[in-house]
Design a protein around this motif. Structure first.
Motif, PDB file in Angstrom:
ATOM      1  N   ASN A 314      15.055-121.950 -15.365  1.00 51.46           N
ATOM      2  CA  ASN A 314      16.028-120.851 -15.211  1.00 51.46           C
ATOM      3  C   ASN A 314      15.580-119.572 -15.907  1.00 51.46           C
ATOM      4  O   ASN A 314      16.296-118.562 -15.866  1.00 51.46           O
ATOM      5  N   PHE A 315      14.447-119.613 -16.579  1.00 51.86           N
ATOM      6  CA  PHE A 315      14.162-118.507 -17.500  1.00 51.86           C
ATOM      7  C   PHE A 315      13.963-117.161 -16.791  1.00 51.86           C
ATOM      8  O   PHE A 315      14.501-116.139 -17.227  1.00 51.86           O
ATOM      9  N   LYS A 316      13.217-117.186 -15.685  1.00 50.69           N
ATOM     10  CA  LYS A 316      12.941-115.881 -15.039  1.00 50.69           C
ATOM     11  C   LYS A 316      14.219-115.219 -14.509  1.00 50.69           C
ATOM     12  O   LYS A 316      14.472-114.046 -14.808  1.00 50.69           O
ATOM     13  N   PRO A 317      15.049-115.953 -13.719  1.00 52.98           N
ATOM     14  CA  PRO A 317      16.298-115.287 -13.300  1.00 52.98           C
ATOM     15  C   PRO A 317      17.197-114.911 -14.474  1.00 52.98           C
ATOM     16  O   PRO A 317      17.848-113.864 -14.463  1.00 52.98           O
ATOM     17  N   ALA A 318      17.202-115.749 -15.518  1.00 50.58           N
ATOM     18  CA  ALA A 318      18.047-115.432 -16.675  1.00 50.58           C
ATOM     19  C   ALA A 318      17.554-114.148 -17.340  1.00 50.58           C
ATOM     20  O   ALA A 318      18.359-113.300 -17.752  1.00 50.58           O
ATOM     21  N   PHE A 319      16.248-113.986 -17.413  1.00 48.48           N
ATOM     22  CA  PHE A 319      15.716-112.787 -18.061  1.00 48.48           C
ATOM     23  C   PHE A 319      16.119-111.527 -17.297  1.00 48.48           C
ATOM     24  O   PHE A 319      16.469-110.501 -17.890  1.00 48.48           O
ATOM     25  N   SER A 320      16.102-111.633 -15.968  1.00 46.24           N
ATOM     26  CA  SER A 320      16.493-110.463 -15.167  1.00 46.24           C
ATOM     27  C   SER A 320      17.968-110.089 -15.441  1.00 46.24           C
ATOM     28  O   SER A 320      18.327-108.910 -15.519  1.00 46.24           O
ATOM     29  N   VAL A 321      18.801-111.111 -15.653  1.00 45.19           N
ATOM     30  CA  VAL A 321      20.209-110.845 -15.971  1.00 45.19           C
ATOM     31  C   VAL A 321      20.337-110.243 -17.387  1.00 45.19           C
ATOM     32  O   VAL A 321      21.108-109.297 -17.602  1.00 45.19           O
ATOM     33  N   VAL A 322      19.561-110.775 -18.329  1.00 41.81           N
ATOM     34  CA  VAL A 322      19.595-110.236 -19.698  1.00 41.81           C
ATOM     35  C   VAL A 322      19.284-108.743 -19.667  1.00 41.81           C
ATOM     36  O   VAL A 322      19.939-107.925 -20.312  1.00 41.81           O
ATOM     37  N   ARG A 323      18.286-108.402 -18.890  1.00 42.69           N
ATOM     38  CA  ARG A 323      17.868-106.996 -18.795  1.00 42.69           C
ATOM     39  C   ARG A 323      18.998-106.122 -18.234  1.00 42.69           C
ATOM     40  O   ARG A 323      19.337-105.086 -18.813  1.00 42.69           O
ATOM     41  N   GLN A 324      19.600-106.599 -17.145  1.00 48.78           N
ATOM     42  CA  GLN A 324      20.691-105.810 -16.534  1.00 48.78           C
ATOM     43  C   GLN A 324      21.887-105.669 -17.472  1.00 48.78           C
ATOM     44  O   GLN A 324      22.459-104.593 -17.618  1.00 48.78           O
ATOM     45  N   ILE A 325      22.254-106.794 -18.098  1.00 48.74           N
ATOM     46  CA  ILE A 325      23.460-106.761 -18.950  1.00 48.74           C
ATOM     47  C   ILE A 325      23.212-105.894 -20.194  1.00 48.74           C
ATOM     48  O   ILE A 325      24.092-105.147 -20.630  1.00 48.74           O
ATOM     49  N   THR A 326      21.996-105.964 -20.739  1.00 47.63           N
ATOM     50  CA  THR A 326      21.687-105.148 -21.917  1.00 47.63           C
ATOM     51  C   THR A 326      21.792-103.663 -21.564  1.00 47.63           C
ATOM     52  O   THR A 326      22.366-102.857 -22.316  1.00 47.63           O
ATOM     53  N   GLU A 327      21.257-103.298 -20.399  1.00 47.39           N
ATOM     54  CA  GLU A 327      21.325-101.877 -19.992  1.00 47.39           C
ATOM     55  C   GLU A 327      22.755-101.471 -19.658  1.00 47.39           C
ATOM     56  O   GLU A 327      23.162-100.340 -19.890  1.00 47.39           O
ATOM     57  N   TRP A 328      23.509-102.411 -19.104  1.00 45.29           N
ATOM     58  CA  TRP A 328      24.915-102.146 -18.766  1.00 45.29           C
ATOM     59  C   TRP A 328      25.717-101.872 -20.042  1.00 45.29           C
ATOM     60  O   TRP A 328      26.476-100.904 -20.136  1.00 45.29           O
ATOM     61  N   PHE A 329      25.536-102.718 -21.046  1.00 46.98           N
ATOM     62  CA  PHE A 329      26.228-102.503 -22.324  1.00 46.98           C
ATOM     63  C   PHE A 329      25.812-101.159 -22.927  1.00 46.98           C
ATOM     64  O   PHE A 329      26.622-100.464 -23.527  1.00 46.98           O
TER      65      PHE A 329
END
Ligand SMILES: Cc1cc2nc3c(=O)[nH]c(=O)nc-3n(C[C@H](O)[C@H](O)[C@H](O)COP(=O)(O)OP(=O)(O)OC[C@H]3O[C@@H](n4cnc5c(N)ncnc54)[C@H](O)[C@@H]3O)c2cc1C
Length: 472
Positions: A314-329
Motif C-alpha cells: 500500500n505504500f505508493k498509493p498511501a504516499f500519494s495521499v500523504v502528499r495531497q493531504i499535507t498540501e491541503w492542510f
C-alpha cells in the motif's frame, strides 16, 4: 516528583517513586502495590502515554548487568532491563560484537526498546531478536513472582508488551559480529527511484522534503573494513556532517518557526532553498556510529513524532495521499483528487478533511524506513508483513502543538482506514482501539497472556486500556 518525557508532551506525578537495585526489591514493590498501578521508567523517550503511572513508578536503571554467553547458536548477551542502549553497544563493541537491530538514537533503555518494538531500517525491530525475557509480575494468587519466558506465545507476547506483562528485569539477545556501514546520500526525484535502490542498499532510509517532494536517500549497506586513513576520513566527515546535517538545518528551522509568517516561510524554505542545500557524499562508519550519526545531542532540538506503519503493497498509493493531504492542510492546493474525495467519503472522513483546509503547515521533513516482519504478537510489523514506517514530526514547543495534534489525528485516521496503517506504540498515538483492533489478529491472545500474569491489571494504565479496549 514530576516526570516529563523527552518531548515534554507527557508529564505526570506518580504517588510513589522507587529505584530498586535488585530483583528482590522489585518483587517487594510489586507486593506492596498489588492493588494499585505499576509502570516502569526507561529513558523516557516514548512520546505516547504508555509511561504514565499515578501510583508506583520504577526507575530500574540499577538493573543493568551485561553478561556475554556462548551457546550452540553463537554468542548472546543477557542484559538488565534498565541498561541504557549506549552502554550496551559500547560494551559489546569492545568485544567486537554488535546487536542485530537498533533505532536512530542510543538514549533508550533495553526495557524501553523491547516494550515498544523500537526499530531501525531494513531489519526487524529489536523485539524480534529477543530470545528470552525475565519479568517480575504476579502469580494466580496475586503475589509477585519472576517469570522467564523462553518460547511459545508468552515469549512472542513479552517481545512487545508496552509494560503490560510486568517489569522487564533482563532479556537475552544474540550478538552479531561488528560490521562497517557504507552510507551514500543521494538525491532522488521519484519514490520509484528511491524504492528501486533497496536491492543494492537494503539498510537505506530516506528523508522526504515536503512541498518540493524530493528525496534525500541515505543509501546504506554493509561495507568494507576501513584502513587508518579511511577511519580518519569517516571521523572528519562525522564532525562536518554533525554541523551540516544536524545543527545548521535545525537552527534554520527553529528561526523560521519564530517568524510571524512562519507558515509561508516554511513552504518556501522546503520548496526553494533546501533542495539547493542537498549534498551527495559517501562515508563508511562502524555499525552504531553510522546508524546514529545525525541524532547526537538531540536534547537541543526537542520534538515529537508520530510514525505510521504502512503495508509494503500500500505504500505508493498511501504516499500519494500523504502528499495531497499535507498540501491541503498547508493550504497550497485547492482541490483534492476526485478518487481521494470518494475514498474519504466512504471512510467517513471527507467533512473532517474539508474543514481542515489551510489549517496547519507541516514544518519538518518526513522519514521513510523499511521494517521487516517481527515474530511477536503486537509489534508494529507482527503478522508477517513488511511495512514502511513514515514519521511526521513537530519542533514546536508543547503549547504551540495544537495544529500538529489535529493534523496527525486526521492523517492517522486516513492512513489507518484507507491503507491499514498501524501506529508506533511508543510515539504520538492519536487512534483508538476501534481503529486498530482489526489490524492486530493476535491482540486478544496478547491480552489473555497479560491477564494471566496480572489478573488485577496492575500494569495497565489509561493509555494501554484505551488502545487494548479494556474497561477502565
Ligand atoms: C529522539 C528520539 C528518537 C527515537 N528514535 C526511534 C527510532 O529510531 N526507532 C524507534 O522505533 N523508536 C524511536 N524512538 C522511540 C523510542 O525508541 C521508544 O519510544 C522507546 O520505547 C523509548 O525507550 P525508553 O527506554 O526511553 O522507554 P520509556 O519511554 O521510558 O518507556 C517506554 C515504555 O516502555 C516501558 N518500559 C520501559 N522499561 C521497562 C521495563 N524494564 N519493564 C517494563 N516496561 C518498561 C515503559 O513503562 C513505557 O511503557 C525515538 C524517540 C526519541 C525521543
Amino acid at each position: 516528583m514530576k516526570i516529563k518525557n523527552f518531548g515534554h508532551n507527557v508529564a505526570f506525578t506518580p504517588r510513589h517513586f522507587y529505584c530498586p537495585q535488585t530483583e528482590a526489591e522489585v518483587l517487594e514493590i510489586l507486593n506492596n502495590h498489588k492493588n494499585g498501578q505499576v509502570r516502569v521508567a526507561g529513558g523516557l523517550h516514548a512520546w505516547s502515554r504508555a509511561i504514565i503511572s499515578d501510583d508506583a513508578f520504577l526507575d530500574v536503571s540499577g538493573l543493568s548487568q551485561i553478561k556475554l554467553e556462548k551457546d550452540n547458536e553463537g554468542t548472546c548477551v543477557i542484559v538488565g532491563g534498565g541498561t541504557k542502549l549506549e552502554t550496551l553497544v559500547k560494551v559489546l563493541a569492545k568485544q567486537n560484537f554488535a546487536i542485530p537491530a537498533m533505532g536512530g538514537i542510543m538514549q533508550q533503555t533495553v526495557g524501553g526498546l523491547a516494550s515498544t518494538a523500537t526499530h531501525g531500517t531494513g531489519r526487524s525491530s529489536f523485539s524480534h531478536y529477543i530470545q528470552s525475557v525475565r519479568v517480575a509480575a504476579y502469580d494466580a494468587d496475586g503475589n509477585a513472582k519472576i517469570y522467564e519466558f523462553e518460547n511459545g506465545d508468552e515469549l512472542l507476547a513479552a517481545r512487545t508488551a508496552l509494560g503490560c506483562m510486568g517489569v522487564i528485569l533482563s532479556l537475552k539477545i544474540p550478538c552479531i559480529p561488528r560490521y562497517w556501514l557504507t552510507e551514500s546520500s543521494k538525491v532522488s526525484q521519484t519514490l520509484d527511484e528511491v524504492l528501486a535502490g533497496e536491492t543494492e542498499w537494503p539498510l537505506q532510509q530516506t528523508a522526504i522534503i515536503p512541498y518540493s517532494w524530493k528525496f534525500l536517500v541515505f543509501r546504506r549497506k554493509i561495507g568494507e573494513a576501513q584502513s587508518f586513513w579511511g577511519r580518519l576520513r569517516s571521523r572528519l566527515m562525522r564532525v562536518s556532517s554533525y554541523f551540516i546535517t544536524e545543527i545548521t538545518p535545525h537552527l534554520i528551522l527553529k528561526s523560521i518557526l519564530l517568524l510571524p509568517w512562519n507558515r509561508t516561510a516554511t513552504v518556501q524554505y522546503y520548496k526553494n532553498i533546501m533542495p539547493l542545500l542537498l549534498r551527495e557524499s559517501t562515508v563508511t562508519n562502524q555499525d552504531y556510529k553510522g546508524l546514529t550519526l545525525h541524532t547526537r545531542h538531540h536534547y537541543t532540538f526537542r520534538h515529537v513524532e508520530m510514525e505510521v506503519f504502512i503495508p509494503e503493497h500500500n505504500f505508493k498509493p498511501a504516499f500519494s495521499v500523504v502528499r495531497q493531504i499535507t498540501e491541503w492542510f498547508a493550504g497550497i492546493t485547492s482541490e483534492l483528487d476526485p478518487v481521494l474525495v470518494q475514498d474519504l467519503e466512504k471512510a467517513g472522513l471527507l467533512q473532517e478533511v474539508q474543514a481542515a483546509k489551510g489549517s496547519y503547515t507541516l514544518h519538518y521533513i518526513m522519514f521513510i524506513r523499511k521494517v521487516m516482519p517481527d515474530d511477536s504478537l503486537i509489534g508494529m510489523t507482527a503478522n508477517q508483513k513488511t511495512r514502511y514506517a513514515l514519521g511526521f514530526f513537530t519542533y514546536h514547543r508543547n503549547s504551540a502543538r495544537q495544529g500538529y495534534w489535529d493534523f496527525t489525528k486526521t492523517m492517522a485516521k486516513i492512513l489507518n482506514r484507507l491503507f491499514d496503517a498501524r501506529l508506533h506504540w511508543g510515539k504520538h498515538f492519536p487512534l483508538e482501539h476501534q481503529d486498530i483492533a482489526r489490524l492486530y489478529p493476535d491482540m486478544e491472545k496478547f491480552k489473555n497472556i497479560c491477564q494471566k500474569v496480572d489478573q488485577k491489571g496492575v500494569f495497565q494504565n489509561e493509555y494501554t486500556r484505551k488502545v487494548f479496549g479494556l474497561e477502565s
